[in-house]
Design an enzyme around this catalytic site. Sequence first.
Site, short mmCIF file in Angstrom:
data_model
loop_
_atom_site.label_atom_id
_atom_site.label_comp_id
_atom_site.label_asym_id
_atom_site.label_seq_id
_atom_site.Cartn_x
_atom_site.Cartn_y
_atom_site.Cartn_z
N CYS A 10 0.87 -1.18 0.00
CA CYS A 10 0.00 0.00 0.00
C CYS A 10 0.91 1.23 0.00
CB CYS A 10 -0.99 -0.01 1.15
SG CYS A 10 -0.28 0.19 2.78
N CYS A 83 -4.46 -0.90 -1.91
CA CYS A 83 -5.01 0.44 -2.10
C CYS A 83 -4.83 0.85 -3.55
CB CYS A 83 -4.38 1.45 -1.14
SG CYS A 83 -2.72 1.99 -1.54
N CYS A 90 2.62 1.46 -8.53
CA CYS A 90 3.57 0.36 -8.54
C CYS A 90 3.91 0.01 -9.98
CB CYS A 90 2.97 -0.86 -7.83
SG CYS A 90 4.15 -2.21 -7.67
#
Length: 146
Positions: A10, A83, A90
């Site tokens: 996250c 999240c 990412c």
Amino acid sequence: MSKIKVLFLCTGNSARSQMAEALLRHLAGNTFEVFSAGLDPKGINPLTTRVMEEIGIPLEGHYAKHVNEYMGKIHFGYLITVCSDAEQRCPSTFPGISHRLHWAFDDPGAFVGTAEENIKKFREIRDQIDLRIRLWLEERKSEGAI
């Protein structure tokens, strides 16, 4: 047989990913080696610790970690973003990942309310994560993957 490595990711590694790490380890630590990290680690929110202790899962030894501690250094069977911010930020080609999943949960730390409303939000998110992990474990079992 070696354990399947799972990384929960996250943004701050302060609540959702910490809860997920502790819950999966508690529920299936004999099958999975579990980690958590954040893109911008902030430290564990005290309410995260409190709601996990309420269900008998202490977070002793947990600390907020940056994803760079793991990126390209460990092969993970699963990268699970918890999240939407982490999912978007990412890298899509995260090295050393076999499967990538996204489970979106609200950020309980971003909730603004009274002290009782805040703890209630943390419990709600903890319980949502717990249910999602249990469903995922059942799916893995029914597929013969674990």
